[in-house]
Design a protein around this motif. Sequence first.
Motif, PDB file in Angstrom:
ATOM      1  N   GLU A 272       0.694  -1.147  -0.079  1.00 44.51           N
ATOM      2  CA  GLU A 272       0.016  -0.007   0.193  1.00 44.51           C
ATOM      3  C   GLU A 272       0.788   1.323   0.144  1.00 44.51           C
ATOM      4  O   GLU A 272       0.754   2.269  -0.840  1.00 44.51           O
ATOM      5  N   ALA A 275       2.366   1.779  -3.350  1.00 45.58           N
ATOM      6  CA  ALA A 275       1.348   2.013  -4.420  1.00 45.58           C
ATOM      7  C   ALA A 275       2.079   1.539  -5.653  1.00 45.58           C
ATOM      8  O   ALA A 275       1.952   2.038  -6.811  1.00 45.58           O
ATOM      9  N   ASP A 300       1.777   9.535  -3.796  1.00 49.51           N
ATOM     10  CA  ASP A 300       0.385   8.768  -3.911  1.00 49.51           C
ATOM     11  C   ASP A 300      -0.470   9.201  -2.860  1.00 49.51           C
ATOM     12  O   ASP A 300      -1.625   8.368  -2.664  1.00 49.51           O
ATOM     13  N   ARG A 302       0.041   8.147   0.403  1.00 56.37           N
ATOM     14  CA  ARG A 302      -0.256   7.130   1.192  1.00 56.37           C
ATOM     15  C   ARG A 302       0.508   7.437   2.541  1.00 56.37           C
ATOM     16  O   ARG A 302       1.668   7.627   2.625  1.00 56.37           O
ATOM     17  N   ARG A 318      -6.120   7.103   2.570  1.00 54.36           N
ATOM     18  CA  ARG A 318      -5.096   7.904   1.573  1.00 54.36           C
ATOM     19  C   ARG A 318      -5.385   9.206   1.719  1.00 54.36           C
ATOM     20  O   ARG A 318      -6.562   9.597   1.997  1.00 54.36           O
TER      21      ARG A 318
END
Length: 350
Positions: A272, A275, A300, A302, A318
């Motif tokens: 995660e 990404a 991203d 994250r 997110r």
Amino acid sequence: MAADSAARCPWDELPAHLQERILSRLPLTALVPVAAVSRALRRLLRSPAFHALLSQHRLDAFFLLSPRLAFHPLSRRLLQVPPSPPLDPSCPPLISSASPSFLVTADSLLRLPALPDRSYLIAVVVPPSPSSSSRDYTLVAVTTNGAAVRSYSLDSADPSPRWVPGAELPLPFAILGNAAVASDRARLFVLGRGPDALLVLDLETRKWAAPPVVMPHGLTTAHLFVLDDRLFLVGGVERLGVLERVVVWQLDNDEAVGWVEVAAMPPEVFDELVAGRHGSFWHFQAADRMGTLCLYNALDGRLVMFDAVDCVWTMMPRVSGLGAGESQMWFGHVLEPGVDLLLGQRSPCS
């Protein structure tokens, strides 16, 4: 029996000093709802006697993503940051301190002597328990010319502040990474990059040391942090240009042993965070406060939290609608709002 005892001893019948002791053990950010219960509780939370009992709490930290948005470990949510004079969107922090938090911006440097030529700030060291009237701190700047490292320090308590040069470390480094202040506030642990190395700056003698510690192989995007007198290192591990995992190491007391792996990011959390950029994603930002570590992939949006006390990894929702450029200027800095700020008083934040 317990119910009967509780009935005979309601909160309002407890002596004020016991109420203060009990509430002082809670994070400040958990006291905000308490202040709304009654005027008596608000008076207690604002009293000098209660303030004297307070100490920095690891769950009070706001990890800044922008001047107004932060990750808050206590609630494990993204929250609006309480309005604060130091959080000027036009002037992001240049450097910040370990607890207690202190943000240094370009504007705050205007009244001080100019930085030495080609130097850059790596740390601001604040006394562990400054008085409410004290704003003293020590700034540390460095130069790396490819052949040696030199430090400069400035003490704000000096009637005529000036940059005092320290001894040179005759080793070549392209740049120095983050710095972690030792618990005793007497040493600064610094990452040397290009090549990777652990450096130690004695803040009293201004002398450098390079312990014979072998750095982890394939280390990238490394970050040092201190918890309970122990030094930790978090970073990515690359092989053939591909980021394979994120690891936390602790420095063993025996320097010959070096870094010992104590935690690794679980595969599902790692996937995660990166990404899908295993081959091209090589950089995440890191910030820490009292054993709470946040890793952020600004490209991203994250965000991952690591609790070094309980050794628990948590993947956060997110972050959307936030520019990577703004995040890169603000993330890495941590704010610990004072009780006056959280309760709506107009005192400046530490």
